[in-house]
Each structure stands twice: as C-alpha cells, then as structure tokens.
Design an enzyme around this catalytic site. Structure first.
Site, PDB file in Angstrom:
ATOM      1  N   SER A   1       0.840  -1.194   0.000  1.00  9.48           N
ATOM      2  CA  SER A   1       0.000   0.000   0.000  1.00  9.48           C
ATOM      3  C   SER A   1       0.876   1.246   0.000  1.00  9.48           C
ATOM      4  CB  SER A   1      -0.895   0.008   1.244  1.00  9.48           C
ATOM      5  OG  SER A   1      -1.460   1.290   1.465  1.00  9.48           O
TER       6      SER A   1
ATOM      7  N   LYS B   1       0.574  -3.507   4.793  1.00 14.28           N
ATOM      8  CA  LYS B   1      -0.276  -4.236   3.860  1.00 14.28           C
ATOM      9  C   LYS B   1       0.503  -5.170   2.931  1.00 14.28           C
ATOM     10  CE  LYS B   1      -4.100  -3.945   3.323  1.00 14.28           C
ATOM     11  NZ  LYS B   1      -4.837  -2.967   2.477  1.00 14.28           N
TER      12      LYS B   1
END
Length: 471
Positions: free
Chosen positions: A276, A282
C-alpha cells in the site's frame, strides 16, 4: 479515381478520418503470419492447377516467403485498410505487377476467415498446453498436502473437514473440463474456408482440398456461404476462455479469503503480492484480484461477438470486423491469467497448522457424531436432532463436541464408547471418508497418480494434434 485496390468503380475517396474509422490494420496486423501463410498455400495451389503459370507462382511465393521472414519489420498503413491489402501492397512493391495475380480466385472474405481459423487453432493449442501446466502445479501442491486437514465449507460456513489436496484437486477437475472443451472445439477451427471467395465460390478450377492440405486443415467447408460467414469457432473459443476464467476466478476468490488476517490459511509469495502507498503493513493479493476482475472483460468479449452475430444475414457483412479485437484480447487475458495463477499457487505457502486448528472448534465434526449414533442403531434423523441440540448448547457454553464428558454421551446412548473422541478428531473425520471420490486420504492419495497418467496421455494427444494441425 480512388487509389484503393478495390477503387475502380469509385470516383472519389473518403476523408482520412473515415478511412481510419473503417480500417482494421490497427489490430488485424496480428494476423500477418497467418495471412502470409494462407497466401503461400493459395498461390501454390494456383500454380499447381495451372490457373497461373509455374513461374508466376514461384515468383509470388518467393516474395511472400521474403515478407514472412521479416514480418516483424514490416510497416503497415491505414490507407491499405487491413492486413490483406497491406501484405498485397508490400508484395507489389517487392515483385511488381505479378503480385496482383495472388488474389485470383480469392476474396478478402475467405482470406480473413482462413487467417482466423489458423490463428484460433494455434492459440487453442497454446492454451491447452498452459492449462496442463497449471494442472501440474495444482497436482504437485496437492501431493504435498494430502494429509493437511482443511475446513471444507458450504455457504462459506464451516461444514466438514476435508483434505486440502481434495480442495485443490476439485479445481484440477474443473481445469480438465476446460482443457477438453478447447480440445473439442479444435475440430470446428480445423476447417478451411479458403476458396469460398466472396460468398459463391469461383469459376476458376481451384483445388480447395489442396490448399487445405497445405495449411494443415482436416477438411473444407462444404458451403461457401457458411464458409465466409461462420464465426461459431470464435464464439466457442471465447466461451471456453470465459469458462476457464470463471474457474480461475473462483480459486482467486478462495486465495483472497485465505490470505486475510481472519483466515491466514496460505501466504502468498511477494512476487504475487503488492503493498500500500499509505499503509506500510499491507500485503495485498493483487494478482488474484486482477484475475477475478479480468473475467469481466473476457465475458464482455464473448457477449460482444454474440451480439454482433445475432442479426447478421448471409453472407459477409462489415460487422465482422468486430470479431477480432475481442478474440485477441480474450486469448491474451486468459493466457496471462493462467500463467499468473500457476506461479501464484506454485509459490504460495500452505499454513497447515492454521487450517487444522480451524477445524477443532467449529463443530464441523457434528456429522461424525450423527453418523456414529446412526451406526449404533439410532435413526439418522433422530441422531441429527440430538447432535443439533448438543451444538446449540456448545455455542451457548463455548464447549466443543470433543469436550463433552463420556458420562454425558452415555446418558444419550449407552452404546457410545470412549472411541467417540477418536471419531471426533478432524484428522479421523477426513481419513474415514473413503467412498469413491471422497476426501479420505487413501482416496485422495490415488488421484495425483491418475492425473499424472492423464497428463502423460494428454501430452501425447496434444503433440499429435500439433503435428496433425501443423503438417
């Protein structure tokens, strides 16, 4: 007077933007190899039948072979509209006016149909090969996870424990049906339309079977109208791509779920994940999501051609120009998706302990208890109700079926013995399901060998098809 190759009866010429709207060279140049190959077969037949002289045929053939040898360097123009007239124009520049004899007893209508038949045949064989590679990846991962206990679901709710290999082999079966569909559809692509001309055949003494043989076709269209207007083989190809993409999407959805924080069943390789731009922690399953998303465009390619075809009268119509972009797109999208899925599955880590632990406190062993009671004489419907009440009590109290003391079980039926705890173990639950096609380890363990044998035979068949279609 128009300068188009077909411009004899035209006094004027269209504006540039109209030419651009009508031209297909922007995408049908992908058929350059097939177009030249078809032309070589056609001119060979023209020479063999005496329609043109052997010297003319040899000159044209040599020119075409020269263009084929440097096909990647050829430059095409919008003014020449499509791949056919571009090749003919380049041939004319190379060998002079004799190039005009190439189009004897032929129309662009049967020419483009021939090109697409050749293209579909080649790409179908490529996809069959890629599907077989994908199956081998799934089989290898299954072989490594026969005794990995996994929470099988219905309605996305835990249902019964299964072997994770069994889950993977279910998709292997789906891919096998996909492979068979492509294989079956080959026979409809393996028909030559060359020599049907515009729609009515020709007055020249052509030998359609000769040109078909030169191109590796098994047969020729028996009806010239059908030959130039048939696009069923492309629709079948797009349908097969759609089915394959649907199966890939189903597994992609499984992967997307399994990689979440809540599941943690598998871990994807960094190669098939992304991060991300704002959230450092992420690790997103983007490749799986892209496969899931790309299904829509392949479906769209199919619907597009079905819609183009639905109201077309015989024979050729300019609408057919819309049959190619979707065909190219569907192949490229599907082939790439198969390769990405194979790499993603081959490199993913299976978290076997997490999977097994998910089967311990989910009541997915409830059917084992019901079957145990039924085997000891309690009618299954009554056993089902008994276990259902035990599950309800367990949900309320936080107690699993394997945590219930033996004396409570004996209060239900004195026939229950302490072997009930072995029966309720998720591993045992999977191991015991040895009906044909079931998830029992002994059943599942046999499947990879069967699949490997199929692949061996499939490879022989695929090699035979390649030889048959290309020779």
């Amino acid at each position: 007077m128009s300068t188009k190759l077909w411009g004899g009866r035209f006094e004027g010429k269209p504006e540039t933007w109209v030419d651009e709207f009508g031209a297909s060279i922007g995408f049908d140049q992908a058929l350059a190899v097939e177009d030249i190959t078809g032309s070589i077969a056609h001119v060979t037949m023209l020479g063999a039948t005496g329609i043109i002289s052997p010297e003319e045929a040899a000159t044209i053939k040599a020119g075409l072979e020269d263009l084929l040898a440097r096909v990647d360097e050829l430059e095409f123009t919008v003014e020449n509209e499509d791949i056919h007239m571009n090749i003919e124009s380049l041939l004319h520049e190379l060998i002079g006016p004799v190039a005009g004899k190439l189009h004897t007893a032929r129309s662009r209508n049967d020419q483009v149909a021939t090109d697409m038949h050749l293209w579909i045949k080649n790409q179908t064989l490529e996809l069959i090969s890629e599907i077989e590679k994908l199956q081998k990846v799934f089989i290898a991962k299954a072989e490594a996870n026969v005794e990995t206990v996994f929470p099988g679901t219905t309605h996305l709710q835990h249902a019964q424990p299964v072997s994770f290999a069994h889950q993977l082999l279910a998709y292997t079966n789906m891919f096998e049906r996909d492979r068979e569909r492509f294989e079956f559809s080959l026979k409809h692509a393996d028909i030559s339309p060359l020599g049907a001309a515009a729609l009515a055949g020709t007055t020249y003494p052509i030998d359609r079977h000769k040109s078909a043989e030169l191109l590796g076709f098994s047969s020729v269209y028996a009806n010239s109208l059908d030959a130039v207007s048939d696009r069923d083989y492309i629709i079948e190809f797009l349908t097969n791509c759609s089915m394959l993409m649907m199966h890939l999407s189903r597994f992609a959805e499984e992967i997307i779920l399994w990689t979440t924080h809540e599941y943690k069943y598998v871990t994807l390789s960094d190669t098939y994940s992304t991060g991300s731009s704002i959230m450092p922690q992420k690790k997103n399953p983007d490749m799986a999501e892209l496969i899931r998303g790309k299904v829509g465009r392949v479906y769209g390619d199919l619907i597009c051609l079905l819609t183009v075809m639905k109201g077309l009268p015989l024979a050729y119509n300019k609408d057919f120009q819309e049959d190619k972009e979707g065909m190219f797109d569907a192949y490229e999208t599907t082939a790439a998706s198969v390769k990405v899925m194979a790499g993603m599955v081959e490199t993913m880590t299976v978290n076997a302990d997490v999977m097994k632990n998910a089967c311990v406190s989910d009541f997915s062993n409830a059917t084992e208890l019901a079957d145990y009671l039924a085997a000891r004489g309690i009618p299954f419907r009554e056993a089902h109700a008994i276990v259902g009440k035990l599950v309800l009590d367990g949900v309320k109290t936080g107690r699993n079926l394997q945590d219930i003391p033996l004396d409570e079980y004996k209060a239900i039926s004195p026939l229950i013995e302490d072997d009930i705890y072995h029966v309720l173990d998720p591993y045992t639950a999977v191991e015991r399901r040895n009906s044909y096609g079931g998830t029992g380890f002994s059943q599942v363990r046999e499947q990879p060998a069967i699949w490997n044998s199929k692949h061996k035979n499939g490879a022989i068949l695929t090699n035979f098809l390649i030889f048959k279609l290309k020779n």
